[in-house]
Design a protein around this motif. Structure first.
Motif, PDB file in Angstrom:
ATOM      1  N   ILE A  19       0.844  -1.201   0.000  1.00  0.00           N
ATOM      2  CA  ILE A  19       0.000   0.000   0.000  1.00  0.00           C
ATOM      3  C   ILE A  19       0.879   1.250   0.000  1.00  0.00           C
ATOM      4  O   ILE A  19       0.600   2.220  -0.703  1.00  0.00           O
ATOM      5  CB  ILE A  19      -0.967  -0.025   1.215  1.00  0.00           C
ATOM      6  CG1 ILE A  19      -1.969  -1.186   1.055  1.00  0.00           C
ATOM      7  CG2 ILE A  19      -1.697   1.305   1.358  1.00  0.00           C
ATOM      8  CD1 ILE A  19      -2.705  -1.556   2.335  1.00  0.00           C
ATOM      9  N   ILE A  20       1.960   1.198   0.752  1.00  0.00           N
ATOM     10  CA  ILE A  20       2.889   2.336   0.790  1.00  0.00           C
ATOM     11  C   ILE A  20       3.431   2.633  -0.614  1.00  0.00           C
ATOM     12  O   ILE A  20       3.544   3.788  -1.022  1.00  0.00           O
ATOM     13  CB  ILE A  20       4.039   2.071   1.793  1.00  0.00           C
ATOM     14  CG1 ILE A  20       3.499   2.100   3.234  1.00  0.00           C
ATOM     15  CG2 ILE A  20       5.185   3.080   1.611  1.00  0.00           C
ATOM     16  CD1 ILE A  20       4.474   1.602   4.298  1.00  0.00           C
ATOM     17  N   ARG A  21       3.759   1.587  -1.360  1.00  0.00           N
ATOM     18  CA  ARG A  21       4.304   1.789  -2.725  1.00  0.00           C
ATOM     19  C   ARG A  21       3.363   2.595  -3.612  1.00  0.00           C
ATOM     20  O   ARG A  21       3.777   3.544  -4.269  1.00  0.00           O
ATOM     21  CB  ARG A  21       4.564   0.430  -3.401  1.00  0.00           C
ATOM     22  CG  ARG A  21       5.883  -0.208  -3.048  1.00  0.00           C
ATOM     23  CD  ARG A  21       6.305  -1.247  -4.095  1.00  0.00           C
ATOM     24  NE  ARG A  21       5.356  -2.342  -4.262  1.00  0.00           N
ATOM     25  CZ  ARG A  21       5.273  -3.402  -3.452  1.00  0.00           C
ATOM     26  NH1 ARG A  21       6.077  -3.501  -2.409  1.00  0.00           N
ATOM     27  NH2 ARG A  21       4.395  -4.353  -3.671  1.00  0.00           N
ATOM     28  N   THR A  22       2.095   2.221  -3.601  1.00  0.00           N
ATOM     29  CA  THR A  22       1.135   2.947  -4.443  1.00  0.00           C
ATOM     30  C   THR A  22       0.914   4.368  -3.926  1.00  0.00           C
ATOM     31  O   THR A  22       0.876   5.320  -4.701  1.00  0.00           O
ATOM     32  CB  THR A  22      -0.202   2.174  -4.518  1.00  0.00           C
ATOM     33  OG1 THR A  22       0.015   0.991  -5.282  1.00  0.00           O
ATOM     34  CG2 THR A  22      -1.277   3.001  -5.187  1.00  0.00           C
ATOM     35  N   ALA A  23       0.780   4.503  -2.616  1.00  0.00           N
ATOM     36  CA  ALA A  23       0.565   5.836  -2.045  1.00  0.00           C
ATOM     37  C   ALA A  23       1.704   6.768  -2.447  1.00  0.00           C
ATOM     38  O   ALA A  23       1.484   7.902  -2.887  1.00  0.00           O
ATOM     39  CB  ALA A  23       0.463   5.736  -0.521  1.00  0.00           C
ATOM     40  N   ARG A  24       2.914   6.262  -2.364  1.00  0.00           N
ATOM     41  CA  ARG A  24       4.078   7.073  -2.700  1.00  0.00           C
ATOM     42  C   ARG A  24       4.032   7.494  -4.171  1.00  0.00           C
ATOM     43  O   ARG A  24       4.288   8.642  -4.503  1.00  0.00           O
ATOM     44  CB  ARG A  24       5.349   6.283  -2.401  1.00  0.00           C
ATOM     45  CG  ARG A  24       6.625   7.055  -2.660  1.00  0.00           C
ATOM     46  CD  ARG A  24       7.744   6.542  -1.797  1.00  0.00           C
ATOM     47  NE  ARG A  24       7.476   6.748  -0.376  1.00  0.00           N
ATOM     48  CZ  ARG A  24       7.901   5.944   0.587  1.00  0.00           C
ATOM     49  NH1 ARG A  24       8.610   4.873   0.295  1.00  0.00           N
ATOM     50  NH2 ARG A  24       7.639   6.219   1.850  1.00  0.00           N
ATOM     51  N   VAL A  44       7.882  -0.482   8.552  1.00  0.00           N
ATOM     52  CA  VAL A  44       8.181   0.737   9.320  1.00  0.00           C
ATOM     53  C   VAL A  44       9.274   1.546   8.616  1.00  0.00           C
ATOM     54  O   VAL A  44       9.198   2.769   8.493  1.00  0.00           O
ATOM     55  CB  VAL A  44       8.612   0.364  10.758  1.00  0.00           C
ATOM     56  CG1 VAL A  44       9.036   1.591  11.543  1.00  0.00           C
ATOM     57  CG2 VAL A  44       7.485  -0.376  11.471  1.00  0.00           C
ATOM     58  N   ARG A  45      10.278   0.828   8.101  1.00  0.00           N
ATOM     59  CA  ARG A  45      11.353   1.508   7.363  1.00  0.00           C
ATOM     60  C   ARG A  45      10.837   2.136   6.071  1.00  0.00           C
ATOM     61  O   ARG A  45      11.306   3.178   5.642  1.00  0.00           O
ATOM     62  CB  ARG A  45      12.460   0.503   7.024  1.00  0.00           C
ATOM     63  CG  ARG A  45      13.088  -0.172   8.236  1.00  0.00           C
ATOM     64  CD  ARG A  45      14.410  -0.866   7.866  1.00  0.00           C
ATOM     65  NE  ARG A  45      14.252  -1.952   6.930  1.00  0.00           N
ATOM     66  CZ  ARG A  45      14.069  -3.235   7.288  1.00  0.00           C
ATOM     67  NH1 ARG A  45      14.003  -3.568   8.573  1.00  0.00           N
ATOM     68  NH2 ARG A  45      13.960  -4.176   6.381  1.00  0.00           N
ATOM     69  N   ASP A  46       9.867   1.472   5.451  1.00  0.00           N
ATOM     70  CA  ASP A  46       9.351   1.952   4.164  1.00  0.00           C
ATOM     71  C   ASP A  46       8.554   3.251   4.281  1.00  0.00           C
ATOM     72  O   ASP A  46       8.541   4.059   3.354  1.00  0.00           O
ATOM     73  CB  ASP A  46       8.420   0.896   3.539  1.00  0.00           C
ATOM     74  CG  ASP A  46       9.172  -0.286   2.946  1.00  0.00           C
ATOM     75  OD1 ASP A  46      10.420  -0.282   3.000  1.00  0.00           O
ATOM     76  OD2 ASP A  46       8.502  -1.209   2.424  1.00  0.00           O
TER      77      ASP A  46
END
Ligand code: ADP
Ligand code: ADP
Ligand code: MG
Length: 630
Positions: A19-24, A44-46
């Motif tokens: 999810i973080i990948r797409t949000a970014r 957490v690191r991502d």
């Protein structure tokens, strides 16, 4: 509905990272939450920011609504994506998120509630004209009444917890005699897992295939489907390999099942991403007459990447757009299906031991690079006992099914993980299996083929010694890694310089991993060992330490055969005083002689072999008892 600028992801592992990948990519700031066990976790690191939400136990952290909401307040997040599992299908939490003025990237609380219990969901679906599995959905939970209903449905039946999920609270009953016990088991498990012991009954479908339809609905009343997935390859009612499209799906059946899924979503005023699960009787191939609604999962699904692969769409992006009030990005006729996709769930577990999870740090991790891999960990991270043991999802996309299966098997075989045990080789064998290739997969596939799928590996690296293993080179073959130096990248292509027998890491702890080469005495077992990765399996090889009772644990005084062979000389007799390192017997094996010595000072307590005897590997030859005046 407001635009999303800062998204809190109320989850962990691979789905939080995905999810973080797409949000970014969409320019949205990200907030991770984490438990004390996940302080240094990859998700957490991502993330751009992270907030601690509590102790390791899910109940106190990832399932703690208050703590998650407090993290959103503290970090100024304007929205929450729940991922899957945890709070994703918790209507009270969804409501609390909205009440706090945040955007909920999920289904409307009312739709979650409507689909939350399997019995009421099925009643709703009957009203909406969606075919459901024949069964009993009654309020009357009296065991006699349930038994009578089971008899009416016809044996065998499946007992399901109405609040069930994740394959729990389910029991098969094959006749009246076994019903009471199955019911008691389902209730016990349901009460423990869901706090609700009510059950429903369904006809147990023969050769069941799990077919599900991905749907999306926006806040403007539009509903579309993104085709189907087949998730029939399961272990204990839990999906292991999923694919899209479903093998053998014809246009008429697809029209029926996707139509039913859209009716199901519309019936509950759905919004966002959802999956409508059906069960099909696979005994006569897929047909519209033999496919029934099972349940709706009101969230993003673990296996959503196969749909992304065949449609070329980003489902998390769609979720975020819809949650922000945008209309569906595409109309139904613009959504196309291209090629074939498969996903395998790579778990830290031992298939041959009942899929027992394997937990701990991952010292060495190599995942295939030429395909999509959604992983929850990186090298140096750990699989924690508190959460799901999924390491990663391997996702392949190819022009056709045969090619997809072959790439999936290849990807699983390329996995290198140490020291955790994984199901990589098991997955490769599933994807390689002739029945899988032929599309003959129902939910009983694994149980039916368990012997072949989980059979202990053959020693593919036999005849290779450490000296040869350390020869660097290119080409195909097992890869070798040294735990001591962390060095990797070696490939075995040089002819073995030294004779050796390779024993497999596994069955018994005293099954020594032997090298016949006589090493100079050195300390530290790890120094002397190499890990060989072969076809998804990991084998640890150590030199056979001649001075220590044939490589077996020396502490118990048992002197074991490090490999099968013949006792060519026996120098010790019962009652004899011996000193550590003193030669007791000679084993002839692999055209070499191996001297077996006393593990410590003491007295020979027992001699269990004679000269000339053939012995099996690990056979106890003598026992030495500590003490005595040697
Ligand atoms: P799916 O079809 O997506 O596998 P399930 O109903 O089987 O749906 O479970 C949803 C997912 O939620 C599972 O795949 C699992 O990874 C996750 N999940 C289930 N239980 C837990 C749990 N106790 N902790 C963390 N994740 C869980
Ligand atoms: P859960 O909520 O635990 O995911 P489901 O109702 O979705 O429960 O069923 C999970 C799995 O159980 C299905 O994928 C299928 O393998 C099996 N199953 C469910 N219903 C039936 C049935 N009526 N007959 C045979 N197998 C079934
Ligand atoms: Mg299900």
């Amino acid at each position: 509905m407001a635009p999303i600028r800062k998204l809190l992801i109320a989850n962990r592992g691979e789905i939080a990272r995905r999810i973080i990948r797409t949000a970014r990519r969409l320019g949205i700031a990200t907030v991770a939450v984490y438990s004390e066990a996940d302080r240094s976790a990859a998700h957490v690191r991502d993330a751009d920011e992270a907030a601690l939400i509590g102790p390791p136990s899910p109940r106190d952290s990832y399932l703690n609504s208050e703590a998650v909401l407090e993290a959103a307040r503290a970090t100024g997040a304007d929205s929450i994506h729940p991922g899957y599992g945890f709070l994703s299908e918790n209507a009270d939490f969804a409501e609390a998120v909205q009440a706090a003025g945040l955007t909920w990237v999920g289904a409307p609380p009312s739709a979650i509630r409507a689909m939350g219990l399997k019995d009421s969901a099925k009643r709703l679906m009957i009203a909406a004209g969606v075919p459901v599995t024949p069964g009993y959905l009654g309020e009357d939970q009296d065991p006699d009444r349930l038994a009578a209903e089971a008899d009416r449905i016809g044996w065998p039946v499946l007992i399901k917890a109405v609040a069930g999920g994740g394959g729990r609270g389910m029991r098969e009953a094959h006749d009246a005699a076994g019903f009471a016990e199955a019911l008691a088991g389902a209730r016990r498990e349901a009460l423990q897992a869901f706090g609700d012991e009510r059950v429903l009954l369904e006809k147990l479908i023969a050769q069941p295939r799990h077919i599900e339809v991905q749907v999306f609905a926006d806040s403007h009343g539009q509903v579309v489907h993104l085709f189907e997935r087949d998730c029939s390859l399961q272990r204990r009612h839990q999906k292991l390999i999923e694919e899209a499209p479903a093998p053998g799906m014809d246009a008429a059946t697809r029209a029926a099942v996707t139509g039913a899924a859209i009716r199901a979503a519309a019936a509950v005023g759905y919004q966002g991403a959802g999956t409508v699960e059906f069960i099909a009787d696979g005994s006569r191939g897929l047909s519209a007459e033999a496919i029934w609604f099972m349940e709706m999962n009101t969230r993003l699904q673990v296996e959503h990447p196969v749909t992304e692969a065949v449609t070329g769409l980003d489902l998390v992006e769609w979720q975020l757009r819809i949650a922000a009030g945008e209309p569906l990005p595409l109309a139904q006729e613009q959504i196309r299906l291209d090629g074939w996709a498969m996903e395998a769930r790579l778990y830290a577990e031992v298939p041959s031991k009942g899929f027992l999870p394997s937990v701990g740090p991952i010292t060495h991790l190599r995942l295939p690079t030429e395909i999509r891999v959604d992983s929850g960990v990186e090298e140096g991270d750990a699989i924690s006992p508190f959460y799901d043991a999924m390491i990663a999802k391997l996702i392949v996309h190819a022009p056709n099914r045969a090619e997809a299966a072959s790439r999936l098997a290849g990807a699983a075989r390329a996995v290198e993980i140490w020291p955790l045990r994984t199901n990589a080789a098991f997955l490769a064998r599933c994807a390689d299996h002739p029945d899988f290739a032929a599309g003959r997969v129902d939910t009983g596939f694994i149980a039916r083929h368990m012997d072949a799928l989980a059979s202990p590996p053959t020693p593919a690296v036999s005849g290779t010694a450490i000296g040869a293993l350390d020869e660097a080179g290119a080409g195909e073959g097992p890869r070798v890694w040294s735990p001591r130096s962390g060095a990797t990248g070696f490939r075995i292509n040089a002819p073995p310089r030294l004779s050796a027998t390779v024993h497999l890491d596994g069955a018994r702890p005293d099954e020594a991993f032997a090298f016949a080469e006589t090493p100079p005495p050195r300390a530290g077992d790890e120094d002397e060992s190499r890990v060989v990765f072969c076809e998804g399996e990991a084998f640890r090889l150590s030199r056979f330490r001649l001075g220590e009772g044939g490589g077996a644990a020396a502490s118990d005084g048992a002197v074991r055969a490090p490999m099968p062979g013949r006792i060519s000389r026996l120098m010790a007799s019962a009652g004899q005083k011996v000193t550590a390192g003193e030669a007791l017997a000679v084993l002839e094996a692999m055209k070499m002689e191996h001297t077996l010595t006393a593990p410590f000072d003491g007295e020979v307590a027992e001699v269990l072999v004679e000269e000339g005897r053939q012995v099996v590997e690990s056979a106890v030859l003598l026992r030495v008892q500590a003490g005595g005046e040697a």
